[in-house]
Design a protein around this motif. Sequence first.
Motif, short mmCIF file in Angstrom:
data_model
loop_
_atom_site.label_atom_id
_atom_site.label_comp_id
_atom_site.label_asym_id
_atom_site.label_seq_id
_atom_site.Cartn_x
_atom_site.Cartn_y
_atom_site.Cartn_z
N UNK A 46 47.64 -21.71 -44.08
CA UNK A 46 46.93 -22.27 -42.93
C UNK A 46 47.91 -22.81 -41.89
N UNK A 47 48.97 -23.45 -42.35
CA UNK A 47 49.98 -23.95 -41.42
C UNK A 47 50.66 -22.79 -40.70
N UNK A 48 50.94 -21.72 -41.42
CA UNK A 48 51.55 -20.54 -40.81
C UNK A 48 50.63 -19.96 -39.76
N UNK A 49 49.33 -19.86 -40.06
CA UNK A 49 48.36 -19.33 -39.10
C UNK A 49 48.25 -20.23 -37.89
N UNK A 50 48.28 -21.53 -38.11
CA UNK A 50 48.20 -22.49 -36.99
C UNK A 50 49.42 -22.35 -36.08
N UNK A 51 50.59 -22.22 -36.66
CA UNK A 51 51.81 -22.04 -35.86
C UNK A 51 51.75 -20.74 -35.07
N UNK A 52 51.23 -19.68 -35.67
CA UNK A 52 51.09 -18.41 -34.96
C UNK A 52 50.11 -18.54 -33.80
N UNK A 53 48.99 -19.26 -34.03
CA UNK A 53 48.03 -19.48 -32.95
C UNK A 53 48.64 -20.28 -31.81
N UNK A 93 51.82 -20.44 -31.05
CA UNK A 93 52.78 -19.57 -30.37
C UNK A 93 52.08 -18.57 -29.46
N UNK A 94 50.88 -18.13 -29.86
CA UNK A 94 50.15 -17.18 -29.03
C UNK A 94 49.60 -17.84 -27.77
N UNK A 95 49.15 -19.09 -27.89
CA UNK A 95 48.52 -19.76 -26.75
C UNK A 95 49.49 -20.60 -25.93
N UNK A 96 50.66 -20.85 -26.43
CA UNK A 96 51.61 -21.73 -25.75
C UNK A 96 51.98 -21.25 -24.35
N UNK A 97 52.26 -19.97 -24.12
CA UNK A 97 52.60 -19.55 -22.74
C UNK A 97 51.47 -19.84 -21.75
N UNK A 98 50.22 -19.63 -22.17
CA UNK A 98 49.10 -19.89 -21.27
C UNK A 98 48.95 -21.39 -21.02
N UNK A 99 49.16 -22.19 -22.06
CA UNK A 99 49.09 -23.64 -21.89
C UNK A 99 50.19 -24.13 -20.95
N UNK A 100 51.38 -23.58 -21.10
CA UNK A 100 52.48 -23.98 -20.22
C UNK A 100 52.22 -23.56 -18.78
N UNK A 101 51.63 -22.38 -18.58
CA UNK A 101 51.29 -21.94 -17.22
C UNK A 101 50.25 -22.87 -16.60
N UNK A 102 49.24 -23.27 -17.41
CA UNK A 102 48.23 -24.21 -16.92
C UNK A 102 48.86 -25.55 -16.56
N UNK A 103 49.76 -26.02 -17.39
CA UNK A 103 50.42 -27.29 -17.14
C UNK A 103 51.27 -27.20 -15.87
N UNK A 104 51.90 -26.07 -15.67
CA UNK A 104 52.73 -25.89 -14.49
C UNK A 104 51.88 -25.89 -13.22
N UNK A 105 50.72 -25.24 -13.25
CA UNK A 105 49.85 -25.24 -12.07
C UNK A 105 49.27 -26.62 -11.81
N UNK A 106 48.91 -27.35 -12.87
CA UNK A 106 48.41 -28.71 -12.68
C UNK A 106 49.52 -29.60 -12.11
N UNK A 107 50.73 -29.41 -12.58
CA UNK A 107 51.86 -30.18 -12.06
C UNK A 107 52.08 -29.89 -10.58
N UNK A 108 51.93 -28.63 -10.19
CA UNK A 108 52.09 -28.28 -8.77
C UNK A 108 51.02 -28.95 -7.92
N UNK A 109 49.78 -28.97 -8.41
CA UNK A 109 48.69 -29.61 -7.67
C UNK A 109 48.94 -31.11 -7.56
N UNK A 110 49.37 -31.74 -8.65
CA UNK A 110 49.65 -33.17 -8.62
C UNK A 110 50.80 -33.47 -7.65
N UNK A 111 51.81 -32.63 -7.65
CA UNK A 111 52.94 -32.84 -6.74
C UNK A 111 52.51 -32.71 -5.30
#
Length: 116
Positions: free
Chosen positions: A34-41, A43-61
């Motif tokens: 389960x931990x392995x599956x969670x880490x894979x999930x 890793x799969x969603x992290x780029x999208x989360x980082x892109x969302x965070x980057x766009x939110x940061x740009x709006x806040x700035x």
Amino acid sequence: MIYEVCALVATIILGVIGIEVMLWVRSLRKLTDEAKQTVQDINAHLPYLLADIQSVTAVVKQTSEQVGGTINEVAVGLETMRKNPLNFIVTLLERLKQLSALWQDIRRRNREPSDS
């Protein structure tokens, strides 16, 4: 006879302990899977989360820059008003005159169609 009973009891106890150890190992394997599956999930969603965070940061700035500009304008306006307090009254009277002229214009426009 006593030795046989003790050996039987020891065998039963060791068997139960063995079963418990097997269940713990099985549970541990499930947890690691389960931990392995969670880490894979993640890793799969992290780029999208980082892109969302980057766009939110740009709006806040951008928003903070706009607010900073507005605050600077207010500070300059307050400094000007402090240097010349009559300027505020003159500006206020000009705005009231413009508002009155606008109100008269609106009333005139409302009367014109009814006269036709």
